[in-house]
Design an enzyme around this catalytic site. Sequence first.
Site, mmCIF file in Angstrom:
data_model
loop_
_atom_site.group_PDB
_atom_site.id
_atom_site.type_symbol
_atom_site.label_atom_id
_atom_site.label_comp_id
_atom_site.label_asym_id
_atom_site.label_seq_id
_atom_site.Cartn_x
_atom_site.Cartn_y
_atom_site.Cartn_z
ATOM 1 C CE LYS A 1 -14.335 -14.165 55.664
ATOM 2 N NZ LYS A 1 -14.116 -12.771 55.321
ATOM 3 C CE LYS B 1 -11.288 -16.095 54.089
ATOM 4 N NZ LYS B 1 -11.585 -14.725 54.155
#
Length: 308
Positions: free
Chosen positions: A176, A229
């Site tokens: 992330k 992500k």
Amino acid sequence: MARETFVQPQKLIYPIFVEEGKNIKTEIEAMPNQYRYSIDRLDEILSKLISLNIGGILLFGIPKHKDEYGSSAWDENGAVQQAVKYIKNNFPELVVITDVCMCEYTSHGHCGILEHNDVHNDKTLEVLAKTALSHARAGADIVAPSDMMDGRIGYIREKLDENGFENTLIMAYSAKYASAFYGPFREAAGSAPAFGDRSSYQMDPANGDEALREIRLDSKEGADILMVKPALAYLDVLYRAKEISDRPVAAYSVSGEYSMIKAAAKSGFIDEKRIIKETALCIFRAGADMLITYYAPEIAQFIKVGEL
Ligand code: PBG
């Protein structure tokens, strides 16, 4: 016949913002056609997802009460906990995934418990585990820690197992990045940090090898699904993650990716339909096993009518 990649609706996950309260369906300004819902207004969207064969949903909570510790996050009567119960009772076909993080619940907007204005890793682990457990108790199929604290997957796995939730899966937001693509989400969830940023716990966009280390670590700690992500600007990371991982890899096409397409389409600069199809296809081509996207209903509709 020679086509290599197909998109299936069962592989799509639709994010939903659930807000405490009644009769709420509020459009998110920076994300046209995306809403915050109270539980009593969820039926319409959930029925639509089911009619399109969409595999699952990812729930985010918007609490009435925020404090320094984010205590609404593990409230058994909280927005997410109540929504999970409602959805599992009324729409059992949907796989229910819950985002486990503190930033929507803390008054300062950071993803954990602060000490001297820094997020304290181990104190945060405890509240994350409490939150994950409350989601599992409500009936969540998968919990998805998105905080990026060190050791969180192992810690949450242990707490879930100790309490008899061996079958609740963990989807780890492993790679992330500290990304500007989350901007519209922070408006949607009211979770922008009051000071500083998340770069001490989210990853530097310059790093690729580090993502693989995070993936390996989360895998070792017991994650069932690993995530990369954002998606579009990180397809190389997704590809590499898939190459080394023995677990399914999810991609999250985040709020900023959605807003950019929407805004450009509104100005007439791009063809929204074609871009939706192309981006979905490319994310799967890069190796995603599943895709979290605000465009899930549109993508599933294209599949249904044979256009994708
Ligand atoms: C919570 C969380 C965020 C997103 C998912 N979980 C925001 C953040 O890290 O600031 C972003 C999702 C999106 O942009 O669509 N930590």
